[in-house]
Scaffold this motif. Structure first.
Motif, PDB file in Angstrom:
ATOM      1  N   LEU A 247      33.111  35.833  28.627  1.00 50.15           N
ATOM      2  CA  LEU A 247      34.349  36.512  29.007  1.00 50.15           C
ATOM      3  C   LEU A 247      35.651  35.850  28.120  1.00 50.15           C
ATOM      4  O   LEU A 247      35.915  34.677  28.088  1.00 50.15           O
ATOM      5  N   PHE A 248      36.352  36.657  27.566  1.00 52.86           N
ATOM      6  CA  PHE A 248      37.743  36.217  26.941  1.00 52.86           C
ATOM      7  C   PHE A 248      38.919  37.018  27.552  1.00 52.86           C
ATOM      8  O   PHE A 248      38.822  38.151  27.931  1.00 52.86           O
ATOM      9  N   SER A 249      39.992  36.044  27.548  1.00 56.75           N
ATOM     10  CA  SER A 249      41.156  36.841  28.260  1.00 56.75           C
ATOM     11  C   SER A 249      41.861  37.458  27.264  1.00 56.75           C
ATOM     12  O   SER A 249      41.348  37.501  25.903  1.00 56.75           O
ATOM     13  N   LYS A 250      42.826  38.357  27.537  1.00 56.38           N
ATOM     14  CA  LYS A 250      43.409  39.196  26.770  1.00 56.38           C
ATOM     15  C   LYS A 250      44.223  38.578  25.482  1.00 56.38           C
ATOM     16  O   LYS A 250      44.309  39.145  24.576  1.00 56.38           O
ATOM     17  N   MET A 251      44.496  37.305  25.816  1.00 58.47           N
ATOM     18  CA  MET A 251      45.290  36.420  24.760  1.00 58.47           C
ATOM     19  C   MET A 251      44.235  35.930  24.000  1.00 58.47           C
ATOM     20  O   MET A 251      44.731  35.410  22.746  1.00 58.47           O
TER      21      MET A 251
ATOM     22  N   CYS B 270      31.265  44.436  22.417  1.00 56.60           N
ATOM     23  CA  CYS B 270      32.643  43.933  22.749  1.00 56.60           C
ATOM     24  C   CYS B 270      33.242  45.009  23.451  1.00 56.60           C
ATOM     25  O   CYS B 270      33.684  45.946  23.302  1.00 56.60           O
ATOM     26  N   LYS B 271      33.348  44.686  25.017  1.00 54.28           N
ATOM     27  CA  LYS B 271      33.948  45.769  25.860  1.00 54.28           C
ATOM     28  C   LYS B 271      35.088  45.242  26.583  1.00 54.28           C
ATOM     29  O   LYS B 271      35.271  44.187  27.051  1.00 54.28           O
ATOM     30  N   LYS B 272      35.886  46.286  26.848  1.00 60.85           N
ATOM     31  CA  LYS B 272      37.078  45.724  27.303  1.00 60.85           C
ATOM     32  C   LYS B 272      37.087  45.469  28.772  1.00 60.85           C
ATOM     33  O   LYS B 272      36.504  46.164  29.565  1.00 60.85           O
ATOM     34  N   ILE B 273      37.722  44.350  29.247  1.00 64.65           N
ATOM     35  CA  ILE B 273      37.967  44.228  30.892  1.00 64.65           C
ATOM     36  C   ILE B 273      39.052  44.951  31.353  1.00 64.65           C
ATOM     37  O   ILE B 273      40.034  44.664  30.695  1.00 64.65           O
ATOM     38  N   LEU B 274      38.835  45.703  32.237  1.00 69.96           N
ATOM     39  CA  LEU B 274      40.087  46.226  32.989  1.00 69.96           C
ATOM     40  C   LEU B 274      41.143  45.213  33.680  1.00 69.96           C
ATOM     41  O   LEU B 274      40.189  44.341  34.246  1.00 69.96           O
ATOM     42  N   PRO B 275      41.993  45.483  33.788  1.00 74.48           N
ATOM     43  CA  PRO B 275      42.919  44.580  34.569  1.00 74.48           C
ATOM     44  C   PRO B 275      42.287  44.502  36.006  1.00 74.48           C
ATOM     45  O   PRO B 275      42.087  45.284  36.763  1.00 74.48           O
ATOM     46  N   HIS B 276      42.178  43.082  36.546  1.00 76.81           N
ATOM     47  CA  HIS B 276      41.605  42.930  37.794  1.00 76.81           C
ATOM     48  C   HIS B 276      40.198  43.175  38.088  1.00 76.81           C
ATOM     49  O   HIS B 276      39.641  42.954  39.105  1.00 76.81           O
ATOM     50  N   GLU B 277      39.588  43.742  37.000  1.00 80.54           N
ATOM     51  CA  GLU B 277      38.066  43.663  37.130  1.00 80.54           C
ATOM     52  C   GLU B 277      37.337  42.656  37.443  1.00 80.54           C
ATOM     53  O   GLU B 277      36.494  42.711  38.270  1.00 80.54           O
ATOM     54  N   GLN B 278      37.516  41.500  36.774  1.00 82.73           N
ATOM     55  CA  GLN B 278      37.113  40.263  36.897  1.00 82.73           C
ATOM     56  C   GLN B 278      38.142  39.188  37.632  1.00 82.73           C
ATOM     57  O   GLN B 278      39.514  39.540  37.139  1.00 82.73           O
ATOM     58  N   GLU B 279      37.979  38.412  38.687  1.00 79.62           N
ATOM     59  CA  GLU B 279      38.617  37.760  39.446  1.00 79.62           C
ATOM     60  C   GLU B 279      39.772  36.920  38.764  1.00 79.62           C
ATOM     61  O   GLU B 279      40.780  36.918  38.956  1.00 79.62           O
ATOM     62  N   ASN B 280      39.368  36.420  37.562  1.00 82.07           N
ATOM     63  CA  ASN B 280      40.098  35.295  36.713  1.00 82.07           C
ATOM     64  C   ASN B 280      40.895  35.875  35.748  1.00 82.07           C
ATOM     65  O   ASN B 280      41.502  35.127  34.805  1.00 82.07           O
ATOM     66  N   TYR B 281      40.555  37.243  35.746  1.00 73.32           N
ATOM     67  CA  TYR B 281      41.304  38.086  34.245  1.00 73.32           C
ATOM     68  C   TYR B 281      42.139  39.068  35.056  1.00 73.32           C
ATOM     69  O   TYR B 281      41.864  40.172  34.801  1.00 73.32           O
ATOM     70  N   PRO B 282      43.347  38.889  35.535  1.00 70.42           N
ATOM     71  CA  PRO B 282      44.152  39.903  36.152  1.00 70.42           C
ATOM     72  C   PRO B 282      44.740  40.756  35.025  1.00 70.42           C
ATOM     73  O   PRO B 282      45.302  41.863  35.318  1.00 70.42           O
ATOM     74  N   TYR B 283      44.705  40.227  34.072  1.00 66.87           N
ATOM     75  CA  TYR B 283      45.441  41.164  33.089  1.00 66.87           C
ATOM     76  C   TYR B 283      44.354  41.812  31.958  1.00 66.87           C
ATOM     77  O   TYR B 283      44.976  42.386  30.898  1.00 66.87           O
TER      78      TYR B 283
END
Length: 213
Positions: free
Chosen positions: A153-157, A189-202
């Motif tokens: 997983l990668f953060s939005k940044m 490569c799939k987008k993670i929705l905000p808050h879909e993963q606990e450590n990736y709120p954005y």
């Protein structure tokens, strides 16, 4: 996890009652000032289908955190890892006399996520991988591991330019010998929705690989 399509709004009361009444299965969390992580477990009290309201209690030890959330939000997003779903509700009452109860309106939709049924490997501890891509040296813990590949997983940044078809010829596991390596190819490569993963709120990106060696 793959998001399902929106559900029939007429079933929302039935689904909410099922999700909310699951003991220990619902919480809210947020980041304040992008730094302080707040997580609150909720206790379901009641659901009023006519008023379209849900009432929750929280432990008194969590009231300070709840106040911090309410100070910056008019809505709260709820998560149930047990039911693999999330939904967002408008706050209509933040507390009662003893400040341990709050109420929200029904959500417009409930988002469920499908977990893959393929055999997965349960990791007893974090496993970090290391590889180079372009000018970047990337170190990430494996998020999901199966017989045919893995995901990170990668953060939005974190924008490295990985895309489907990219081949990484040498991937190391630092906890093992540097002589041990394997190669893998990016499959999606799939987008993670905000808050879909606990450590990736954005939100962020889930990058899946298949083993090639």
């Amino acid at each position: 996890m793959k998001a399902k399509k929106g559900l029939d709004t007429g079933r929302i009361p039935e689904i909410l009652n099922n999700v909310c009444s699951k003991k220990g299965g619902l919480f809210i969390y947020d980041y304040i000032d992008n730094q302080e992580k707040l997580k609150i477990m909720l206790i379901f009290r009641s659901l009023d289908s006519k008023k379209k309201e849900i009432e929750f209690t929280v432990a008194k030890t969590n009231m300070d955190n709840l106040k911090k959330m309410l100070a910056v939000h008019k809505q709260l997003t709820f998560f149930s890892p047990v039911r693999s779903c999330s939904f967002t509700c408008e706050i209509i009452s933040d507390s009662n006399a003893d400040k341990t109860v709050f109420r929200v309106l029904f959500p417009e939709q409930i988002q469920f996520y499908d977990r893959r049924k393929a055999t997965r490997v349960k990791l007893s501890r974090p496993v970090m991988i290391l590889f180079k891509f372009g000018n970047f040296t990337i170190q990430k813990n494996i998020y999901d591991l199966g017989q045919g590949g893995f995901a990170i997983l990668f953060s939005k940044m974190e924008q490295y330019g990985l895309e489907a078809g990219t081949v990484i010829k040498r991937i190391l596991i630092p906890s093992l010998s540097n002589e041990f390596s394997f190669s893998a190819q990016v499959t999606s490569c799939k987008k993670i929705l905000p808050h879909e993963q606990e450590n990736y709120p954005y939100g962020g990106t889930r990058v899946s690989f298949k083993f090639t060696t």
